[in-house]
Structure formats: C-alpha cells, structure tokens
Design a protein around this motif. Structure first.
Motif, PDB file in Angstrom:
ATOM      1  N   SER A 391      -4.891  27.664   8.529  1.00 35.31           N
ATOM      2  CA  SER A 391      -4.485  27.687   9.934  1.00 35.31           C
ATOM      3  C   SER A 391      -5.673  27.261  10.789  1.00 35.31           C
ATOM      4  CB  SER A 391      -4.026  29.091  10.333  1.00 35.31           C
ATOM      5  OG  SER A 391      -3.635  29.114  11.699  1.00 35.31           O
ATOM      6  N   LEU A 392      -5.473  26.225  11.601  1.00 36.84           N
ATOM      7  CA  LEU A 392      -6.504  25.706  12.496  1.00 36.84           C
ATOM      8  C   LEU A 392      -6.083  25.942  13.935  1.00 36.84           C
ATOM      9  CD1 LEU A 392      -9.019  24.014  13.284  1.00 36.84           C
ATOM     10  CD2 LEU A 392      -7.589  21.969  13.030  1.00 36.84           C
ATOM     11  N   LYS A 393      -6.935  26.624  14.678  1.00 34.52           N
ATOM     12  CA  LYS A 393      -6.707  26.871  16.116  1.00 34.52           C
ATOM     13  C   LYS A 393      -7.829  26.177  16.877  1.00 34.52           C
ATOM     14  CE  LYS A 393      -4.684  29.168  19.591  1.00 34.52           C
ATOM     15  NZ  LYS A 393      -5.471  28.585  20.707  1.00 34.52           N
ATOM     16  N   TYR A 394      -7.468  25.149  17.671  1.00 34.29           N
ATOM     17  CA  TYR A 394      -8.459  24.369  18.403  1.00 34.29           C
ATOM     18  C   TYR A 394      -8.282  24.643  19.895  1.00 34.29           C
ATOM     19  CZ  TYR A 394     -11.632  20.472  19.344  1.00 34.29           C
ATOM     20  OH  TYR A 394     -12.707  19.703  19.742  1.00 34.29           O
ATOM     21  N   ALA A 395      -9.252  25.379  20.461  1.00 35.07           N
ATOM     22  CA  ALA A 395      -9.231  25.721  21.896  1.00 35.07           C
ATOM     23  C   ALA A 395      -7.876  26.338  22.253  1.00 35.07           C
ATOM     24  CB  ALA A 395      -9.539  24.494  22.731  1.00 35.07           C
ATOM     25  N   ASN A 396      -7.205  25.800  23.274  1.00 32.31           N
ATOM     26  CA  ASN A 396      -5.945  26.383  23.740  1.00 32.31           C
ATOM     27  C   ASN A 396      -4.711  25.788  23.076  1.00 32.31           C
ATOM     28  OD1 ASN A 396      -7.173  28.136  25.645  1.00 32.31           O
ATOM     29  ND2 ASN A 396      -7.430  26.419  27.066  1.00 32.31           N
ATOM     30  N   SER A 397      -4.909  24.874  22.136  1.00 29.49           N
ATOM     31  CA  SER A 397      -3.766  24.266  21.454  1.00 29.49           C
ATOM     32  C   SER A 397      -3.118  25.272  20.508  1.00 29.49           C
ATOM     33  CB  SER A 397      -4.228  23.043  20.658  1.00 29.49           C
ATOM     34  OG  SER A 397      -4.828  22.089  21.504  1.00 29.49           O
ATOM     35  N   ASP A 398      -1.848  25.037  20.194  1.00 29.99           N
ATOM     36  CA  ASP A 398      -1.170  25.868  19.212  1.00 29.99           C
ATOM     37  C   ASP A 398      -1.826  25.698  17.848  1.00 29.99           C
ATOM     38  OD1 ASP A 398       0.619  26.706  21.127  1.00 29.99           O
ATOM     39  OD2 ASP A 398       2.117  25.180  20.613  1.00 29.99           O
ATOM     40  N   ALA A 399      -1.807  26.747  17.066  1.00 33.85           N
ATOM     41  CA  ALA A 399      -2.373  26.693  15.717  1.00 33.85           C
ATOM     42  C   ALA A 399      -1.577  25.721  14.853  1.00 33.85           C
ATOM     43  CB  ALA A 399      -2.380  28.080  15.091  1.00 33.85           C
ATOM     44  N   VAL A 400      -2.287  24.968  14.019  1.00 30.26           N
ATOM     45  CA  VAL A 400      -1.675  24.059  13.053  1.00 30.26           C
ATOM     46  C   VAL A 400      -1.756  24.724  11.685  1.00 30.26           C
ATOM     47  CG1 VAL A 400      -1.780  21.795  11.964  1.00 30.26           C
ATOM     48  CG2 VAL A 400      -2.308  22.036  14.403  1.00 30.26           C
ATOM     49  N   ASN A 401      -0.601  24.955  11.073  1.00 32.04           N
ATOM     50  CA  ASN A 401      -0.541  25.686   9.803  1.00 32.04           C
ATOM     51  C   ASN A 401      -0.108  24.740   8.683  1.00 32.04           C
ATOM     52  OD1 ASN A 401      -1.001  28.319  11.106  1.00 32.04           O
ATOM     53  ND2 ASN A 401       1.024  27.973  11.987  1.00 32.04           N
ATOM     54  N   THR A 402      -0.854  24.759   7.590  1.00 34.35           N
ATOM     55  CA  THR A 402      -0.624  23.824   6.497  1.00 34.35           C
ATOM     56  C   THR A 402      -0.658  24.561   5.169  1.00 34.35           C
ATOM     57  OG1 THR A 402      -1.784  22.115   7.768  1.00 34.35           O
ATOM     58  CG2 THR A 402      -1.366  21.658   5.452  1.00 34.35           C
ATOM     59  N   ILE A 403       0.290  24.243   4.298  1.00 36.38           N
ATOM     60  CA  ILE A 403       0.300  24.749   2.927  1.00 36.38           C
ATOM     61  C   ILE A 403       0.141  23.548   1.994  1.00 36.38           C
ATOM     62  CG2 ILE A 403       1.603  25.942   1.134  1.00 36.38           C
ATOM     63  CD1 ILE A 403       3.059  27.439   3.343  1.00 36.38           C
ATOM     64  N   THR A 404      -0.836  23.625   1.083  1.00 37.79           N
ATOM     65  CA  THR A 404      -1.126  22.503   0.197  1.00 37.79           C
ATOM     66  C   THR A 404      -1.199  22.984  -1.241  1.00 37.79           C
ATOM     67  OG1 THR A 404      -2.459  21.465   1.941  1.00 37.79           O
ATOM     68  CG2 THR A 404      -2.706  20.600  -0.291  1.00 37.79           C
ATOM     69  N   LEU A 405      -0.558  22.240  -2.129  1.00 36.93           N
ATOM     70  CA  LEU A 405      -0.685  22.441  -3.571  1.00 36.93           C
ATOM     71  C   LEU A 405      -1.416  21.246  -4.142  1.00 36.93           C
ATOM     72  CD1 LEU A 405      -0.012  23.958  -6.225  1.00 36.93           C
ATOM     73  CD2 LEU A 405       2.110  22.617  -6.306  1.00 36.93           C
ATOM     74  N   GLN A 406      -2.513  21.504  -4.825  1.00 34.88           N
ATOM     75  CA  GLN A 406      -3.323  20.423  -5.424  1.00 34.88           C
ATOM     76  C   GLN A 406      -3.306  20.544  -6.941  1.00 34.88           C
ATOM     77  OE1 GLN A 406      -7.598  18.909  -4.383  1.00 34.88           O
ATOM     78  NE2 GLN A 406      -7.872  20.582  -5.833  1.00 34.88           N
ATOM     79  N   ALA A 407      -3.132  19.401  -7.608  1.00 37.86           N
ATOM     80  CA  ALA A 407      -3.310  19.311  -9.048  1.00 37.86           C
ATOM     81  C   ALA A 407      -4.510  18.400  -9.313  1.00 37.86           C
ATOM     82  CB  ALA A 407      -2.060  18.741  -9.715  1.00 37.86           C
ATOM     83  N   MET A 408      -5.448  18.861 -10.118  1.00 36.12           N
ATOM     84  CA  MET A 408      -6.652  18.098 -10.391  1.00 36.12           C
ATOM     85  C   MET A 408      -6.923  18.027 -11.875  1.00 36.12           C
ATOM     86  SD  MET A 408     -10.602  18.735  -9.200  1.00 36.12           S
ATOM     87  CE  MET A 408     -11.943  17.950 -10.106  1.00 36.12           C
ATOM     88  N   ILE A 409      -7.294  16.851 -12.344  1.00 35.34           N
ATOM     89  CA  ILE A 409      -7.770  16.655 -13.714  1.00 35.34           C
ATOM     90  C   ILE A 409      -9.067  15.878 -13.645  1.00 35.34           C
ATOM     91  CG2 ILE A 409      -7.356  15.531 -15.932  1.00 35.34           C
ATOM     92  CD1 ILE A 409      -4.459  16.193 -15.687  1.00 35.34           C
ATOM     93  N   TYR A 410     -10.059  16.347 -14.385  1.00 37.91           N
ATOM     94  CA  TYR A 410     -11.383  15.719 -14.419  1.00 37.91           C
ATOM     95  C   TYR A 410     -11.769  15.514 -15.881  1.00 37.91           C
ATOM     96  CZ  TYR A 410     -16.498  16.364 -14.813  1.00 37.91           C
ATOM     97  OH  TYR A 410     -17.810  16.292 -15.163  1.00 37.91           O
ATOM     98  N   LEU A 411     -12.017  14.288 -16.262  1.00 35.96           N
ATOM     99  CA  LEU A 411     -12.369  13.957 -17.643  1.00 35.96           C
ATOM    100  C   LEU A 411     -13.738  13.299 -17.704  1.00 35.96           C
ATOM    101  CD1 LEU A 411      -8.962  12.462 -18.845  1.00 35.96           C
ATOM    102  CD2 LEU A 411      -9.812  14.790 -19.219  1.00 35.96           C
TER     103      LEU A 411
END
Length: 411
Positions: A391-411
């Motif tokens: 959740s990002l709240k910037y000054a008087n703006s409404d909060a921006v809410n984000t849900i993220t699912l990440q899949a990572m593979i490192y070889l």
C-alpha cells in the motif's frame, strides 16, 4: 582438457553462498585449463509477475484497465571470466518489465530489446584490492543501491534506494572507474563516473523561478556537470561477506551470520539546474547520503532465521525537486524484517514486513509505503514464489493497493 563442472568454491560465494539452496552448488562453470584457475561462468534468471491492482488509471483512450495484469519483471543473463587471478571481465544483459503495454508485434520495440546492464573489466591490486572500469554496479549510497536482484527478500527492491537510476546513470549503472577492496573487516567501494545526458528529464527545461531539474550535464555542459562521485563503506562485525562481485545479498536464509553497518554517498556537482526570474541558469549540486544496518542470522536448530535491515537516506536533488512519485528532495527512513519459519524441510516459508516514510520538501508532506508478504522457497532463492500486498500513500492522494505474485527461477 576442458571440463564442464558444477563448482561450489569460495570464489563464488558472492553469488552462491546466500542462495540457501540445498540442490545448487556454484552454478555453471566452464574451466578452460586443468586446474580451473582460468574459467568462465554463466548464470540466468527470470522473474514473472501476476499483479492485481484495482486502482489503475484509465488508459490513453479513456477505457478502464483490467485489475489483473501479467509482467515479465526481469529476464537476465550474466557471465564473467577470469583468465588469471589478476584479471576479470563481466558482462550482464537482459530486459525488464515487459508487459502488454510495451510489447510490439514483432518484438522490435524498445521494451523488447536486450541491453547491457554491466560490462566491466577489473585488475587486481594485490590480495584485497582491485581497480576496474566500464559500465559498472559498484555504487555508493547504501546496501540497497547495490542490491542483487537474485536474492531480494521483499518482492522487489525499495525503489527510492536506487536513487540515481535514469537520472545520472543507465539502469543503476554508471560508466566510469571504481576502486574496491577490504581493510580487515572494513569493505569499501568508491567510483568516479560520467553523468548521463540523455536521462529521464532529457526534454525538460527549468521554469523561471521554479524547482530544480536534473539537467546539469545537458544544459551546463560536461566541464561543469559531467562527473559524479560515489562511495559505500561497511564494517562486518560477524561473518565477512564476499565483495568479489558488487551485488549485495538480500537474505541469506540462515546460511550465514552477518551484522554490517554501512555509510555511503553520491555527489554530482551542478547536476541540477535552476532558472531565476529572468531565465538565467545556475547549477545546484546533487548530494545523497545514507547510513544503514543489516542483520541476518540463523535462530535455533530447526532452520529458523531472521533478516533485518534499516536505512536512513537524505536526498538533495536541488530546490523542490520531484519526478513522479519516485524521486524527491527530502529524506527517507526504510526498514524490513523477515523470519524463516523453523521447519526441517527443503521447502521454507519466510513471512516479512516492510515500511518506509519519505519527507518531501516540494509539497511539505510525506509519502509512506507498507508491505506484507511471504517467500516460499522451493529450493532457496533458485526457485521461489513470493506473494506481497503493498500500500502506497503519497501525500493527500488515495492509497494505491497492489497484490503481486512472483515466480522466480535462477540457474
């Protein structure tokens, strides 16, 4: 006779010790002599995001955007080679944030193109010191400004910590020379670099009597505003981390016991420009300073571990400077905390919290960001899933809410 081997030697600890994988040694290493002192090594990784955000603005045609979107966050290949203990060359290329909005029909658009993140050569100055040059990542300021993208504990790095990305450098990499090494438990990295002309404000000119713009090299010339200076210094109180490569580990998942305190800086004389009421231009120095602390250690005997990080950063980009919601003259406090649950299995869970607060001079107000998530390590950082709510709240703006699912593979 050349040999293709999997290698877990000490020289690769900068990239491998911190991965926490029971299945992965030192990666793909190709020896080009019998004893393995001459070699090259290749690694590759990909991060894919599924992201839900119900607060997306209308698109360019005034239509509502879908809440769920997919994104190829990173796709990278890194290779380095050592022809003797005195010489090293590294190349690193890939792409970032490929999505439906910047893809093109035949893959010829800018977002689809591979580009070099790093290309640098290094020469040894004895056992503990080295000098190098090229497009490099031996950055100043803080640990987060030197963060590896292979083993970040949170979903992604704290964005404001990559404090010069696109302003004076190319994707957090400067073109210049660096000196790095260690004096006992104290490690250092310092650099002198070219400032970028074609930056995020390449088409911007300062408004008479208004805020500063990051346009020093372009508007004042390379003699006045062409060079930047950076450094980062840290003391290793417990286990000593490797500084073979510049990329800082985000979480060791209990494989090391580390407590480091660091301080760093970035200076760009006349990096920003002001215009007075008559339109006369003058330069303003850009200066960024930070102090931070990092703790990572196992807890108990059942695989538990803690990762904790705290950062204070002061940003002076010039009078009332802002660029989007990313860069501002002001100050920032950031911290994150994670805990690996003590389970005796190959699969590990690491819930975490993150928080930061930014003071923004131009609007005399604050921005805050809160995140909660968990990592599911299927094989250390080499194969993991991350779910995060932010959740990002910037000054008087409404909060921006984000849900993220990440899949990572490192070889």
């Amino acid at each position: 006779m050349k040999k293709l081997t999997l290698f877990a030697g000490l020289i690769f600890s900068a990239l491998t010790f911190g991965q926490g994988s029971p299945d992965y040694g030192g990666g793909l290493k190709v020896n080009i002599n019998e004893d393995g002192s001459k070699y090259f090594r290749i690694i590759s990784w990909a991060q894919f995001w599924a992201q839900h955000n119900s607060d997306r603005p209308l698109d360019a045609n005034g239509n509502e955007q879908a809440d769920l979107n997919f994104n190829l966050r990173r796709a990278r290949v890194l290779m380095y080679a050592q022809v003797s203990k005195d010489f090293l060359i590294l190349t690193h290329f890939g792409l970032n944030s490929l999505n439906s909005g910047n893809m093109t029909p035949t893959g010829t658009g800018d977002a689809s193109q591979l580009f070099f993140h790093d290309v640098w050569a290094q020469y040894s100055l004895g056992k503990n010191h080295a000098i190098g040059g090229g497009l490099h990542y031996w950055n100043g300021i803080s640990r987060l400004n030197n963060q590896s993208t292979l083993n970040i504990m949170t979903l992604d790095n704290q964005r404001q910590a990559w404090a010069t990305l696109g302003l004076s450098d190319q994707f957090a990499r400067h073109l210049g020379i660096y000196l790095k090494g260690s004096l006992g438990k104290l490690q250092y990295r310092v650099s002198i670099n070219e400032a970028e002309s074609n930056n995020l404000q390449a088409a911007v000119v300062p408004v008479n009597g208004g805020a500063a713009t990051y346009t020093g090299r372009r508007l004042l010339g390379s003699k006045e505003a062409g060079k930047t200076y950076a450094g980062y210094f840290e003391y290793n109180f417990l286990d000593t981390e490797s500084n073979f490569l510049p990329y800082k580990v985000g979480s060791y998942i209990g494989t090391k016991k580390v407590f480091n305190v660091g301080a760093g800086f970035f200076l760009h004389p006349n990096g920003s420009v002001l215009a007075d009421g008559l339109g006369n231009l003058s330069g303003e120095d850009v200066s960024i300073f930070a102090v931070d602390a990092f703790y990572d250690a196992p807890i108990g005997k059942n695989g538990g571990a803690i990762t904790a990080y705290a950062l204070y950063q002061n940003n002076d980009y010039g009078k009332d400077f802002t660029l989007g919601t990313t860069y501002e003259t002001g100050s920032m406090i950031h911290g994150h905390l994670g805990y690996v649950l003590p389970v005796k299995t190959k699969t590990k869970f690491q819930p975490y919290l993150s928080f930061d607060s930014r003071k923004i001079d131009a609007i005399d107000d604050n921005a805050s960001q809160f995140g909660i998530g968990t990592n599911l390590y299927l094989s250390g950082h080499n194969s993991k899933l991350t779910l995060e709510y932010q959740s990002l709240k910037y000054a008087n703006s409404d909060a921006v809410n984000t849900i993220t699912l990440q899949a990572m593979i490192y070889l």
